[in-house]
Scaffold this motif. Structure first.
Motif, short mmCIF file in Angstrom:
data_model
loop_
_atom_site.label_atom_id
_atom_site.label_comp_id
_atom_site.label_asym_id
_atom_site.label_seq_id
_atom_site.Cartn_x
_atom_site.Cartn_y
_atom_site.Cartn_z
N SER A 283 -47.30 21.50 63.27
CA SER A 283 -47.09 22.71 64.09
C SER A 283 -47.91 23.87 63.56
O SER A 283 -48.39 24.68 64.33
N LEU B 199 -51.03 25.96 65.80
CA LEU B 199 -50.99 27.35 66.25
C LEU B 199 -52.34 28.02 66.29
O LEU B 199 -52.56 28.93 67.08
N PHE C 8 -36.70 20.92 59.40
CA PHE C 8 -37.83 21.35 60.23
C PHE C 8 -37.56 22.73 60.82
O PHE C 8 -38.45 23.60 60.85
N GLN C 9 -36.32 22.97 61.27
CA GLN C 9 -36.04 24.26 61.90
C GLN C 9 -36.14 25.38 60.87
O GLN C 9 -36.67 26.44 61.16
N SER D 87 -39.93 25.88 60.17
CA SER D 87 -40.72 26.53 61.21
C SER D 87 -40.26 27.96 61.45
O SER D 87 -41.07 28.82 61.78
N THR D 88 -38.96 28.25 61.27
CA THR D 88 -38.50 29.61 61.54
C THR D 88 -38.89 30.55 60.42
O THR D 88 -39.38 31.65 60.66
N VAL D 89 -38.65 30.15 59.17
CA VAL D 89 -38.86 31.07 58.06
C VAL D 89 -40.25 30.92 57.46
O VAL D 89 -41.02 31.88 57.36
N GLY E 160 -42.87 29.20 58.49
CA GLY E 160 -44.04 29.08 59.34
C GLY E 160 -44.61 30.43 59.72
O GLY E 160 -45.65 30.51 60.36
N THR E 161 -43.93 31.53 59.35
CA THR E 161 -44.40 32.85 59.75
C THR E 161 -45.68 33.17 59.00
O THR E 161 -45.70 33.16 57.78
N SER F 160 -47.47 38.37 60.86
CA SER F 160 -46.22 38.60 61.59
C SER F 160 -45.06 38.93 60.68
O SER F 160 -44.00 39.30 61.15
#
Lengths: 296, 454
Positions: free
Chosen positions: A47, A51, A211-212, A215-217, A219-220, A224
């Motif tokens: 992921s 991006l 994974f969640q 990707s939420t924390v 992956g920033t 951002s």
């Protein structure tokens, strides 16, 4: 200790260096099987690459005895096409990871004493920082680097000095160190690392949803981070380990020249060689008290 | 001076303007989902990845909690974009308020992409066949792309410097030139203001402008624009320098490829039995440049504090562009030397170029040796360019009406107050009782004075 100075990022191109804990002693005892964990990580890495075309990923495996690069998205060899069921990244990564684990096992000399079987975090942090320095020198237009530690093994106090050196070097280069800790108790080293360099430390509560969390924390991208709410550090364990026995201590002796920490009194500092004076014992301070009583 | 800005209409706005059914059809192709995801603003990308595995709708309030107060404006921009492209669908529930959900096709395509990776609809051809023709290395392919693109641009601006003509049909050329060139009778075509601004944009922006014109024109040629868009976005995911067989393409796609070869996006080659195409760097850059981020190419211009420009380039196009606003003094085999003078800048301003465009062109194309220096263009040069531009703006004109010969001072004072209330008073002279009022207030003024007389 102040946290890292903030930097302005123009765009969201990132270089993510992932330090993957591949310590067999930890994974054999972990509640989450390594295969499930790796599938979460691979989806997360895909992921990140999705991006932005210019995003890069480097994965360094941290073993018990050694560490090595297992994946680099910018190397030409990594563009092998995936099969229908697995992505190109999985194919490359899993192959190299298997080779790495084999090598790590060969280097094992004897079973670790006691219950602490730590992985070589200091080695992989240093390798990551060296790679990032090379990227900084590659020209004005380089992706913005950050380090993500996927770690579970306990801290090895003998690595304290090396890890702190790596942390300060990362702070100087303004590279945030994020940590996702999947072990049982909190890791003091990683908490300090994230606090000092301005990264995020998280201990996920539900490992099935890794994974969640990733990707939420994690992956920033750095651009951002100025706009999104991220987990703040709750409490950081700032305890140090002594330089002589590598034990974790709260109170000890410090060399006034180089600030090395010792648990017992020594005649000479082992780091800088300066000679120490006599220790201040309880008996020596009594004559002072008597003199003061005599004055008043 | 009227400041006309070329409407660099985003390609993604065009995609967003497609009818809902066509857009949903586009999302069935995994590569288009990927390309569109990459074109979103950074916060929007984050939201999509966070919602990727969430099946139920998430309330607007929860999403707002993800953002710090500083980022609320960016949050709004991101959500608007996602709704516009139909990636987020809105639902209203009386109890929980509005909530958002990811488009299901988009969601499943991305999930598959993350776990299984993407597979192109065609494989690169084995080198046994392509090796019969002289092998094309990366550098040669890139050189070909640049050459074609420059040739095309020189032809576009009808420059006499264009050495060879490309194969684009005159009607296509005229479509591209629409808005960029004007032609008066018996005069050679001249560049318009938009034309000048077009030349100063960076390559990716120019490329997207041309492609957008090409696609908007496709409807007249009976080609479905959605198909074209999906083919172009798919092309951008092919590997540069690899040969792909032409027999995997439809008739429409083959015709499109011929046009794209003239622009330098692909190179067509013919073997003994088969023919194939090789995508160049320009093609793979298509998906990079969908966002507004600056391009990452090598600069070539050094600007010095004594107003001289040294451009390390052999390209005729660069020479033409520099000629727009500077006086070219001499051209050496690898260097163009020029100077920014008042006359050359006045010339540029007459043609409609603004100081900001010139300065941003110089900054974006700064040579790597000076690019690291802050600022990359010396401040005295940028300040002077802006000052020379403001020289031409000394007089500001507003349409107005002049009132004279008021009967009494009271009427004059009342008129002044009236004009001031409406914000239309430009000038008054109390001694001689004269008044200048903006044209839009004039009619109200007349009514007011008529009422005063009665």
């Amino acid at each position: 200790m102040a946290s890292a100075p903030s930097k302005l990022y123009a765009d969201d191109v990132s270089l993510l260096v992932v330090l993957l804990d591949a310590n067999p002693f930890f994974w054999s005892a972990s509640s989450l099987p390594f295969s499930k964990f790796i599938s979460h990580v691979i989806s997360f890495l895909n992921s990140v690459l999705l991006l932005n075309q210019l995003n890069q990923i480097v994965v360094i495996a941290t073993g018990h005895n050694c560490c090595d690069y297992v994946y680099d998205s910018s190397s030409p060899a990594s563009r092998s096409a995936g099969t229908g069921k697995l992505s190109a990244l999985s194919v490359d990564l899993l192959e190299k990871l298997e080779e790495f684990v084999g090598r790590d096992e060969k280097l094992l000399k004897k079973e670790p004493e006691g219950s602490i079987a730590s992985s070589l975090l200091s080695g992989s942090l240093s390798m990551a920082l060296c790679y990032i320095q090379r990227v900084f020198r590659s020209g004005p237009r380089h992706p913005h680097p950050r380090i993500l530690c996927l770690h579970g093994s306990q801290d090895g106090p003998e690595q304290y000095v090396a890890i702190m050196n790596a942390i300060f070097s990362a702070q100087r280069s303004m590279v945030p160190i994020d940590s996702c800790f999947i072990g049982a108790q909190n890791s003091a080293f990683l908490q300090q690392a994230s606090y000092i360099t301005g990264g995020v430390y998280l201990k996920p509560q539900l490992l099935e949803g890794t994974f969640q969390y990733l990707s939420t924390v994690f992956g920033t991208d750095l651009h951002s981070r100025g706009f999104l709410q991220l987990p703040k550090s709750v409490g950081v364990d700032f305890r140090a380990s002594c330089f002589c026995h590598k034990k974790t201590i709260d109170m000890g002796y410090i060399c006034s020249v180089c600030l090395s920490i010792f648990c017992k009194h020594h005649k000479k500092c082992s780091t800088c060689g300066s000679v120490f004076g006599q220790p201040h014992s309880e008996a020596a301070s009594e004559p002072n008290k008597k003199r003061k009583a005599g004055d008043t | 001076m009227p400041q006309v800005k070329i409407i660099a209409r985003n390609f993604m706005d065009m995609v967003a303007a497609l009818p809902a059914m066509k857009l949903d059809q586009l999302y069935q192709n995994a590569f288009i989902c990927e390309a569109i995801l990459r074109s979103l603003p950074p916060l929007a990308k984050k939201y999509v990845i966070q919602m990727l595995y969430i099946e139920e709708a998430v309330t607007t309030k929860s999403i707002e909690e993800w953002v710090l107060p500083d980022g609320l404006s960016k949050h709004k921009v991101a959500i608007d974009r996602l709704l516009q492209l139909r990636i987020f669908s809105e639902a209203f529930d009386r109890s929980s308020g509005t909530s958002y959900r990811l488009n299901p096709t988009f969601q499943s395509n991305l999930q598959k992409h993350i776990t299984c990776g993407g597979v192109l609809p065609r494989e690169p051809m084995p080198s046994s066949i392509t090796a019969r023709l002289p092998s094309l290395e990366d550098l040669a392919v890139f050189a070909f792309a640049l050459e074609q693109w420059e040739c095309f641009l020189l032809q576009l601006i009808n420059s006499t410097q264009a050495e060879k003509m490309t194969n684009i049909s005159p009607s296509m050329m005229r479509i591209f030139q629409r808005g960029l060139l004007t032609q008066r009778d018996k005069e050679p075509p001249r560049l318009t203001e938009s034309g000048f601004q077009f030349l100063l944009m960076d390559t990716n922006a120019q490329l997207w402008y041309i492609i957008r014109e090409y696609i908007s024109n496709s409807e007249e040629r009976d080609v479905d624009s959605a198909d074209l868009i999906s083919f172009l976005l798919e092309l951008s995911f092919h590997a540069t320098g690899e040969a792909y067989n032409m027999n995997t393409l439809t008739e429409v796609q083959r015709n499109t490829l011929k046009d794209l070869a003239d622009l330098g996006l692909v190179k067509l080659q013919q073997g003994r039995k088969e023919s194939w195409f090789i995508p160049t760097k320009l093609t793979t850059n298509l998906s990079v440049s969908l966002t507004d981020s600056s391009s990452r190419k090598e600069g070539f211009v050094v600007v010095e504090t004594n107003f001289r420009i040294y451009a390390y380039s052999t390209s005729k196009l660069h020479c033409e562009i520099l000629r727009l606003f500077s006086r070219i003094e001499y051209q050496l085999p690898n260097l163009i030397v020029g100077a920014i003078t008042k006359e050359s800048l006045y010339n540029a301003f007459d043609n409609g170029i603004t100081a900001d465009q010139i300065i941003s062109f110089l900054q974006q194309n700064a040579h790597p040796r000076v690019a690291e220096r802050v600022p990359s263009v010396p401040e005295n040069v940028t300040d002077q360019i802006r000052l020379w531009e403001s020289d031409l703006n000394r007089v500001e004109m507003t349409p107005a009406h002049f009132y004279d010969e008021f009967p009494t001072r009271d009427v004059f004072e009342a008129a002044c107050d009236f004009a001031r209330e409406y914000g239309g008073l430009l000038w008054e002279d109390s001694k001689k009782m004269r008044l200048v009022v903006k044209t839009d207030v004039h009619m109200h003024m007349r009514e007011h004075l008529r009422r005063q007389r009665q």
